[in-house]
Design a protein around this motif. Structure first.
Motif, PDB file in Angstrom:
ATOM      1  N   LEU A 154       0.846  -1.190   0.000  1.00 58.99           N
ATOM      2  CA  LEU A 154       0.000   0.000   0.000  1.00 58.99           C
ATOM      3  C   LEU A 154       0.881   1.240   0.000  1.00 58.99           C
ATOM      4  O   LEU A 154       1.715   1.423   0.891  1.00 58.99           O
ATOM      5  N   LEU A 155       0.690   2.098  -0.988  1.00 66.33           N
ATOM      6  CA  LEU A 155       1.512   3.289  -1.145  1.00 66.33           C
ATOM      7  C   LEU A 155       0.694   4.530  -0.795  1.00 66.33           C
ATOM      8  O   LEU A 155      -0.401   4.749  -1.337  1.00 66.33           O
ATOM      9  N   PHE A 156       1.217   5.339   0.119  1.00 66.28           N
ATOM     10  CA  PHE A 156       0.560   6.567   0.562  1.00 66.28           C
ATOM     11  C   PHE A 156       1.436   7.756   0.177  1.00 66.28           C
ATOM     12  O   PHE A 156       2.617   7.801   0.532  1.00 66.28           O
ATOM     13  N   ASP A 159       3.832  -2.668   3.643  1.00 66.65           N
ATOM     14  CA  ASP A 159       4.081  -3.921   2.921  1.00 66.65           C
ATOM     15  C   ASP A 159       3.419  -5.027   3.727  1.00 66.65           C
ATOM     16  O   ASP A 159       3.975  -5.512   4.712  1.00 66.65           O
ATOM     17  N   ILE A 160       2.208  -5.389   3.327  1.00 66.69           N
ATOM     18  CA  ILE A 160       1.425  -6.350   4.106  1.00 66.69           C
ATOM     19  C   ILE A 160       2.106  -7.711   4.118  1.00 66.69           C
ATOM     20  O   ILE A 160       2.161  -8.385   5.161  1.00 66.69           O
ATOM     21  N   ALA A 210      10.523  -0.507  -7.080  1.00 62.91           N
ATOM     22  CA  ALA A 210      10.984  -1.338  -8.197  1.00 62.91           C
ATOM     23  C   ALA A 210      11.342  -2.740  -7.730  1.00 62.91           C
ATOM     24  O   ALA A 210      11.246  -3.707  -8.505  1.00 62.91           O
ATOM     25  N   SER A 211      11.741  -2.856  -6.467  1.00 59.88           N
ATOM     26  CA  SER A 211      12.130  -4.171  -5.931  1.00 59.88           C
ATOM     27  C   SER A 211      10.936  -4.993  -5.465  1.00 59.88           C
ATOM     28  O   SER A 211      11.099  -6.156  -5.075  1.00 59.88           O
ATOM     29  N   ALA A 212       9.741  -4.404  -5.521  1.00 56.30           N
ATOM     30  CA  ALA A 212       8.535  -5.105  -5.064  1.00 56.30           C
ATOM     31  C   ALA A 212       7.997  -5.984  -6.194  1.00 56.30           C
ATOM     32  O   ALA A 212       6.906  -5.760  -6.721  1.00 56.30           O
ATOM     33  N   VAL A 213       8.812  -6.985  -6.575  1.00 52.91           N
ATOM     34  CA  VAL A 213       8.412  -7.870  -7.672  1.00 52.91           C
ATOM     35  C   VAL A 213       7.340  -8.842  -7.187  1.00 52.91           C
ATOM     36  O   VAL A 213       7.292  -9.224  -6.017  1.00 52.91           O
ATOM     37  N   ILE A 261       1.107  -3.182  -6.269  1.00 50.87           N
ATOM     38  CA  ILE A 261       1.261  -1.905  -5.573  1.00 50.87           C
ATOM     39  C   ILE A 261      -0.058  -1.148  -5.661  1.00 50.87           C
ATOM     40  O   ILE A 261      -0.505  -0.781  -6.754  1.00 50.87           O
ATOM     41  N   HIS A 262      -0.685  -0.952  -4.531  1.00 52.95           N
ATOM     42  CA  HIS A 262      -1.966  -0.254  -4.475  1.00 52.95           C
ATOM     43  C   HIS A 262      -1.730   1.227  -4.184  1.00 52.95           C
ATOM     44  O   HIS A 262      -0.965   1.565  -3.280  1.00 52.95           O
TER      45      HIS A 262
END
Length: 466
Positions: free
Chosen positions: A25-27, A66-67, A116-119, A123-124
């Motif tokens: 989750l991106l804020f 990052d859940i 970018a590393s969140a393969v 990404i919400h």
């Protein structure tokens, strides 16, 4: 920096993680925004959802939850020595983050690499309403601006709305502070407005009152003798005896919760007979709507009930005629009441409007109407305990709209245009207060402000004090 206890933010984030289940989750917090050159800024206002979950009211921040890895991180930078010369020293970001229960901070420039590393993770993000945040998302996620606008996470929106819609006790306390400052602002206007004054003089009085009590205005105030213009920010008119003064404004508390109140009062000491008649119609619709508030009722039904009461009063004046159920069903009353009965209120005066009315005020089963008037109703869904909303019926006589409808003979079976012609220059009347939905009904937020005709006239005659 004012915040709730850190446990509040931890619990909010935990509830959000449970609702979302997985993903990142991106804020995005907000940046400073320049007025006319770089370092001449508008007053800073943090994004409301960022405030709700992270509580930090400062520019240049972003955060992720990052859940899947059970990690919470705030990205931002500490002030440089040069910045402290102009702004003073601030606690380190790591200390501020700990105050809201976040143990990890990273420099702002690391967020693009982190994302970018969140393969193999979705990404919400929420729909951006500021262009700089759209540009950031496009750069960080390697997408076009068009893709950013269309790829906001509906699941994320719905989860945030479900949490922010229900106000906790500490939120109600903060909203009450905002409402009470708003009441004081309105008392200031009602006591000091005099024929011959300019609207902008009153703007200065009410804005100053908010600032002097530790708040700020929650939206650009509406202060006008042209009450038929729904959102009038002109302020150039001179107050004239015999006219009415409509004030729709409120305060934002130190923690950015909003107040929103409307009152219509005579410029002189008393309403005229016709003003009193129309005001009483509006006031009756207000009382009927408030009495109907309770968990489980659709606010759309409360709106239509108020519309029916407005139509009854207009029929008594000879302005409407025929079968009023049919008239309201077909939208004939919207010649006089073009907007919605109210809206949700919280960290935003129109709470969560940036997330989309279709998610905040409506459901999969209940869609927004396309009918003139009814389509402007921001809230239609069933009410729940903990909702905070406004009730703001009004009657508005807009010459241009009257001329347009009459030329088309629109709803002529329900509207007596000959009688309406006598009200072309009447103006507009609106009253508004905020209510919290309780287990069995509703409760007025904050201190009561005079609303009955005699009480309003009493304030105008100096028979009230702070």
């Amino acid at each position: 920096m004012n915040t709730f206890p850190k446990e509040t933010y931890i619990e909010r984030r935990n509830q959000l993680k449970k609702k979302m289940g997985s993903g990142l989750l991106l804020f995005l917090g907000n940046e400073e925004s320049s007025v006319n050159f770089k370092d001449n800024w508008y007053p800073f206002r943090q994004d409301s959802t960022f405030l709700y979950f992270f509580g930090l009211n400062m520019p240049g921040l972003a955060a992720v939850i990052d859940i899947d890895r059970d990690a919470e991180i705030i990205f931002g930078d500490n002030l440089t020595v040069v910045e402290t010369i102009w702004q003073g020293s601030h606690p380190p970001l790591s200390d501020l983050a700990m105050n809201v229960g976040v143990g990890i901070t990273r420099p702002k420039n690391e967020i693009e690499h982190f994302l970018a590393s969140a393969v193999n993770q979705r990404i919400h993000f929420l729909p951006p309403y500021r262009p700089e945040n759209s540009q950031k998302l496009a750069e960080w996620l390697k997408k076009s601006l068009a893709e950013i606008q269309s790829q906001a996470s509906v699941d994320f929106i719905k989860a945030v709305v479900s949490l922010r819609s229900i106000k906790s006790k500490e939120e109600i306390q903060e909203l009450t502070k905002a409402v009470n400052i708003s009441v004081s602002m309105h008392k200031k206007l009602m006591l000091e407005a005099k024929p011959g004054m300019k609207e902008y003089e009153l703007l200065g009085l009410v804005a100053g009152q908010a600032l002097s009590l530790g708040g700020s205005v929650s939206f650009p105030p509406i202060i006008t003798i042209d009450g038929q213009i729904l959102h009038n920010h002109n302020y150039s008119n001179t107050l004239v005896e015999g006219k009415m003064l409509l004030g729709d404004f409120g305060a934002e508390s130190g923690m950015h919760y909003a107040g929103d109140i409307t009152r219509t009062s005579p410029v002189g000491s008393k309403f005229t007979d016709s003003q009193r008649e129309v005001y009483q119609i509006v006031l009756h619709a207000y009382h009927v709507a408030v009495a109907a508030l309770k968990p489980g009722i659709r606010f759309k039904e409360v709106h239509l009930l108020a519309c029916r009461k407005l139509a009854e009063g207009l029929k008594d004046l000879g302005l409407m005629k025929g079968n009023l159920d049919d008239a309201v069903g077909q939208g004939a009353h919207a010649l006089f009441f073009q907007c919605g009965l109210g809206h949700m209120m919280g960290l935003d005066v129109h709470d969560m409007e940036d997330l989309g009315e279709e998610y905040v005020g409506y459901t999969e089963e209940l869609k927004k109407s396309t009918q003139f008037g009814l389509k402007s109703l921001r809230l239609g869904r069933e009410l729940e305990k903990g909702f905070v909303l406004t009730i703001e019926p009004g009657l508005y006589f807009i010459p241009q709209l009257i001329d347009q409808w009459q030329a088309k003979k629109l709803h002529s079976e329900y509207i007596d245009y000959e009688r309406v012609a006598h009200y072309r220059d009447f103006g507009g009347i609106r009253v508004e207060d905020a209510y919290v939905i309780t287990e069995t009904g509703s409760m007025l937020l904050g201190d009561p402000l005079e609303i009955e005709i005699k009480a309003v006239e009493g304030v105008r005659n100096g028979k009230s004090s702070f």
